[in-house]
Every structure is written in C-alpha cells, then in structure tokens.
Design a protein around this motif. Structure first.
Motif, short mmCIF file in Angstrom:
data_model
loop_
_atom_site.label_atom_id
_atom_site.label_comp_id
_atom_site.label_asym_id
_atom_site.label_seq_id
_atom_site.Cartn_x
_atom_site.Cartn_y
_atom_site.Cartn_z
N ALA A 1 0.83 -1.20 0.00
CA ALA A 1 0.00 0.00 0.00
C ALA A 1 0.87 1.25 0.00
CB ALA A 1 -0.92 0.00 1.22
N PRO A 2 0.56 2.22 -0.86
CA PRO A 2 1.28 3.50 -0.81
C PRO A 2 1.07 4.17 0.54
CG PRO A 2 -0.05 3.30 -2.82
CD PRO A 2 -0.45 2.17 -1.93
N LEU A 3 2.01 5.01 0.94
CA LEU A 3 1.93 5.66 2.26
C LEU A 3 0.66 6.47 2.43
CD1 LEU A 3 5.63 6.84 2.82
CD2 LEU A 3 4.44 4.92 3.87
N THR A 4 0.18 7.09 1.34
CA THR A 4 -1.05 7.89 1.44
C THR A 4 -2.23 7.02 1.83
OG1 THR A 4 -0.22 9.45 -0.22
CG2 THR A 4 -2.59 9.45 0.20
N LEU A 5 -2.36 5.84 1.18
CA LEU A 5 -3.45 4.92 1.51
C LEU A 5 -3.30 4.37 2.93
CD1 LEU A 5 -4.06 2.84 -1.75
CD2 LEU A 5 -5.41 4.71 -0.82
N GLN A 6 -2.06 4.10 3.33
CA GLN A 6 -1.84 3.62 4.69
C GLN A 6 -2.33 4.65 5.71
OE1 GLN A 6 2.05 2.05 5.67
NE2 GLN A 6 2.46 1.45 3.55
N HIS A 7 -1.97 5.90 5.51
CA HIS A 7 -2.37 6.94 6.46
C HIS A 7 -3.89 7.10 6.48
CE1 HIS A 7 -1.97 10.54 8.90
NE2 HIS A 7 -2.80 11.16 8.06
N GLN A 8 -4.51 7.07 5.32
CA GLN A 8 -5.96 7.21 5.27
C GLN A 8 -6.65 6.08 6.04
OE1 GLN A 8 -6.82 7.33 1.07
NE2 GLN A 8 -6.08 9.43 0.83
N LEU A 9 -6.13 4.85 5.90
CA LEU A 9 -6.70 3.73 6.64
C LEU A 9 -6.47 3.89 8.14
CD1 LEU A 9 -7.99 0.92 6.84
CD2 LEU A 9 -5.72 -0.06 6.44
N PHE A 10 -5.26 4.27 8.53
CA PHE A 10 -4.97 4.46 9.95
C PHE A 10 -5.87 5.54 10.57
CE2 PHE A 10 -0.35 3.09 8.92
CZ PHE A 10 -0.73 1.76 8.98
N MET A 11 -6.15 6.58 9.80
CA MET A 11 -7.02 7.65 10.31
C MET A 11 -8.45 7.13 10.50
SD MET A 11 -5.44 10.50 10.92
CE MET A 11 -6.84 11.61 10.98
N ARG A 12 -8.92 6.33 9.57
CA ARG A 12 -10.28 5.78 9.71
C ARG A 12 -10.36 4.85 10.92
NH1 ARG A 12 -9.87 5.22 4.09
NH2 ARG A 12 -9.58 2.95 4.23
N LEU A 13 -9.35 3.99 11.08
CA LEU A 13 -9.35 3.05 12.20
C LEU A 13 -9.20 3.79 13.53
CD1 LEU A 13 -7.13 0.19 10.70
CD2 LEU A 13 -9.60 0.15 11.07
N ALA A 14 -8.48 4.89 13.53
CA ALA A 14 -8.26 5.64 14.77
C ALA A 14 -9.55 6.23 15.31
CB ALA A 14 -7.23 6.75 14.54
N LYS A 15 -10.54 6.43 14.47
CA LYS A 15 -11.82 6.98 14.93
C LYS A 15 -12.56 5.98 15.81
CE LYS A 15 -12.47 9.90 10.83
NZ LYS A 15 -13.31 10.14 9.63
N THR A 16 -12.28 4.68 15.61
CA THR A 16 -12.98 3.64 16.36
C THR A 16 -12.08 2.92 17.35
OG1 THR A 16 -14.38 3.29 14.41
CG2 THR A 16 -14.44 1.59 16.12
N TYR A 17 -10.82 2.75 16.98
CA TYR A 17 -9.90 1.93 17.78
C TYR A 17 -8.78 2.80 18.34
CZ TYR A 17 -12.42 -1.62 15.18
OH TYR A 17 -13.41 -2.39 14.62
N PRO A 18 -8.71 2.96 19.66
CA PRO A 18 -7.67 3.81 20.26
C PRO A 18 -6.26 3.33 20.00
CG PRO A 18 -8.87 2.55 21.95
CD PRO A 18 -9.62 2.38 20.66
#
Length: 450
Positions: A221-238
């Motif tokens: 995964a490109p770094l941009t996609l990685q960050h976008q996924l991490f941001m989405r997961l961070a909204k639900t998972y601390p």
C-alpha cells in the motif's frame, strides 16, 4: 391497500385506449385513426409485457431473491437472511436424522436448480463441501452431456474428522462417498503438488495443480493509503490513535504522519511493529499461540487480528485482563476494501492455519505474499510449497519458537537491513504470476479443449 393484479391493470389500460379512440372519433378529429392505432398498439404491447413480467406460478409465493451487489462473503447479515430462507430438513430427533434429511433436501434443491439452468458445457465445483453437490453435479453432467470438473481444496472427510474422529460412521461414509464420485470427474484441479500426488496414489485421480495466487488488489500500500486507513481506524480503535502532543501543522496516527502543508506522508520512526493475523476466534490452541507471544513480547508490537467468531468476546475479556507491557491488541472486522490495504501496510503476518489433511495451503498467506508481507506460519505437511523457511518467512512449531522468531525478526525494527527486510525484498523479487495468468495457463485449456 392491495396492489392491483396484472389482469386488472391490463383491463384498465385497454379501457382507457378504447375511450380515447371513441372520443377522438366522435369529435371528428383528423388524427383519430393514426393516433388511436399507435396509442392502442403501444398500450397493448406494454400491457402484455407487464402481464408477462407479473405472471405468477405455484412457487412464486415461496421464492425470495437475496440480492448483494458486493462481496457476499463480507455481508454476514445477508448470509443469515439466505440461510434462514433455506428449506431445512427434520429439526427434531437424533442428529443423524437431521443430517440425513438435510442432505436429501439439498440434493433435491440442487438437482432442481441445475436441471432448470440453460445447458452448460462444463460444471466446475469446489470440494469440500462435496456432499451432496458432487453426486448431483456428476448426475446432471451424465444427463445433459456436460463435462465435470472438481477443484479439490481439501478432503471433506478430514474436516469432519476434526469434530467426530476418524472412525465415526459419518466420517467413514463421507470418505467412501468422495472416493466413489471423485474419480468420475472429467478433469480435476488441486491446490498443491502434495495433494496431486495423494490423489494419484490413493484415489487413482490425475489432477492439475493450480496454486492459489493473490488477486491484483493485494499489493504493497502507498503511504497515502496507509495513512488514510490508519485515520479511519483511529476513529474507532484507540490503538491507532497518536497519544503524544498534537501539532496543528501535521496529522498523526500511531504509525504515520501527514504534513498538512504539502500532504506528504511519512512513517513514524518510533512507531510500533504492526503485526497482523487473519483468523477466526475458534480453536483454543490457535488463540493461545498469539496470547502466549503477547505476554512475553520483548519488543513494542501492535497486533491486529481481522476476525469474527463465536469465541471473540471470550478472548477479548482475557486480553483485557493481561495488562500487557509491550503489546496492544486490536480486533477489528475490516471492510472488504480495507483488508488488502492493512495487509499492504503491515510489517509482519502470523498464520495459525493447520490443514485437516495436511495437503492444502492457507489462502491468507497467499494474500500476504501478494502484499510482499513476510510471514511466520505454524508448521504442517506441504507448507513448504508456499512458505520458504528463511527466504520469505519462518515456520514455527510452538508458541515458544514463535516468540523467539519474532524477537529475532523485530530486534532491528524499523531498520530494513535485517532479516525482515531481506524477506520482503525476496518477495518483491519473486512475486510470481497473479491468479488470472495462472488460471489462463492451467484451467482455460481444460475448458476450451474439444
């Protein structure tokens, strides 16, 4: 209010057309004839089509279409709808009676569906499950002159033996059944060379090995996609949330940083290892492998298990009681489009799959390798056809060996010059062909042959 039937709608439309034509005629309009004829023809054709589309038969009231445009494998709710709508066998009495009636009902259902379909040149079925689909598919091919192809993923009787034992009458019957109908196929595919040899030696079946290959969506995964996924997961998972001081100029997660001025994404140098294991919450031995490692982990690790299963809450409570020092465990159920991105963002995969026959390979490792993600996998016969020890991953036998391997692999993280980086570079170099190319080479000739 009840919906009018097709006959009522047809009668209304014809009546309206007749009234319109009569009105035009009585007023002496010059366009009476052409307008009336064209209008009447359109209405009549539309009415007949509507009548045909709404024509009911004796089975209409008992049929329901469950429509899922996406991946139904990622839609448990719709799967439950479909299961609830299925005709069930006898649901009282001994389990053997319930099982037998279920097989009979499925046999009749499948036979009915296949015989009503347009004539096909081939029927390609997966085994397991093969009871009763193997017998039905063979019978339909005989009746209709089609060719029968079985894709052997495993042996059904070995899976049943995990619950009932090798000597259980149902398991022995299932083994006899597969040995009876398996050799009747026109062509056979299988997932490993070991299974190909076993089919030839013990079943008298000549098969073509078709290795599982990753789909094109499984890639680094490109770094941009990685960050976008991490941001989405961070909204639900601390576990994905950045816990340090915030800076208005950057956007942070536990693993990544995005510069808001130029949108450039980088990975945090002090980030934890992102370890992923895709498995169901079943099998006590499987779960304790990971928990044992987590308790004794010598490095900072975040373990993500993409999973769903009946024992998930039980193990979730155990995890909460561990008070782990170096490890955080996150147990999300990912959307279909997020799973490949997470694999492509991870640092290491752990596979706890053990084959019931010792002859099939874990698809989860295939997907991980498609993302150039090194793997630690539990040992079983023929695993070496996929996981090359000390080349693209490591093979372990118990939780202690797994912990030792992870300590060695992760000791230099995030430095890419160590063994973990070597495994990833080897995967990039020996990526191999994708599923479509592999299928065109091995399966297409079987189907297009005269």
């Amino acid at each position: 209010m009840a919906t009018p039937g097709a006959g009522t709608v047809l009668w209304i439309l014809v009546t309206l057309t007749t009234c319109l034509s009569s009105l035009l005629y009585l007023t002496g309009s010059d366009i009476t004839c052409p307008v009336a004829c064209v209008t009447g023809l359109i209405v009549l054709v539309s009415s007949l089509l509507l009548w045909r589309l709404r024509q009911r038969d004796d089975g209409t009231g008992r049929r329901v279409c469950v429509l899922v445009l996406g991946d139904i494998g990622r839609s448990p709710r719709m799967q439950y709808h479909a299961l609830s709508l299925k005709v069930k066998g006898v649901r009282v009495g001994p389990k053997i009676l319930t099982y037998v009636t279920k097989v009979i009902v499925q046999f009749l259902q499948l036979l009915h569906v296949l015989l009503r379909m347009e004539l096909q040149s081939h029927i390609l079925m997966q085994n397991p499950p093969g009871l009763p689909s193997m017998a039905v598919a063979w019978l339909v091919c005989v009746l209709r002159g089609s060719r029968f192809i079985i894709d052997w993923h495993n042996y059904g009787y070995t899976i049943m033996a995990l619950s009932h034992g090798q000597r259980h009458p149902v398991v022995r019957l299932a083994k006899w059944y597969e040995h009876l109908f398996g050799p009747l196929a026109t062509h056979n595919l299988c997932v490993t060379k070991a299974m190909k040899d076993d089919l030839q030696k013990n079943w008298g079946i000549k098969a073509t090995t078709l290795y599982d290959r990753p789909a094109s969506i499984f890639r680094e995964a490109p770094l941009t996609l990685q960050h976008q996924l991490f941001m989405r997961l961070a909204k639900t998972y601390p576990e994905f949330q950045y816990s340090g001081s915030q800076d208005v100029k950057v956007e942070r997660t536990m693993f990544s940083v995005r510069n808001l001025a130029d949108d450039r994404v980088t990975l945090r140098a002090e980030r934890p290892v992102l370890l992923i294991s895709s498995t169901s919450w079943t099998g006590r031995r499987k779960r304790w492998f990971l928990l044992s490692f987590c308790i004794n982990a010598p490095v900072k690790v975040e373990t993500v298990t993409d999973c769903k299963g009946p024992q998930k809450e039980h193990y979730r409570k155990l995890i909460d009681c561990l008070h782990l020092e170096h490890v955080k465990i996150c147990t999300p159920w990912l959307e279909a489009e997020d799973y490949p991105v997470l694999l492509g963002s991870a640092d290491l995969g752990v596979c706890l799959h053990k084959s019931s026959s010792g002859l099939d390979l874990p698809m989860k490792v295939v997907d991980m390798f498609g993302c150039c993600l090194p793997v630690c996998a539990i040992q079983f016969s023929c695993l070496q056809e996929l996981v090359k020890h000390e080349e693209n991953g490591l093979i372990f036998r118990d939780s202690q060996e797994l912990a030792e391997q992870l300590k060695a692999l992760l000791s230099q993280f995030p430095n890419s010059d160590g063994t973990l980086g070597l495994f990833r570079r080897n995967l990039r170099t020996n990526r191999g062909e994708r599923w479509s190319d592999n299928w065109d080479q091995n399966v297409l000739p079987l189907i297009t042959a005269p």
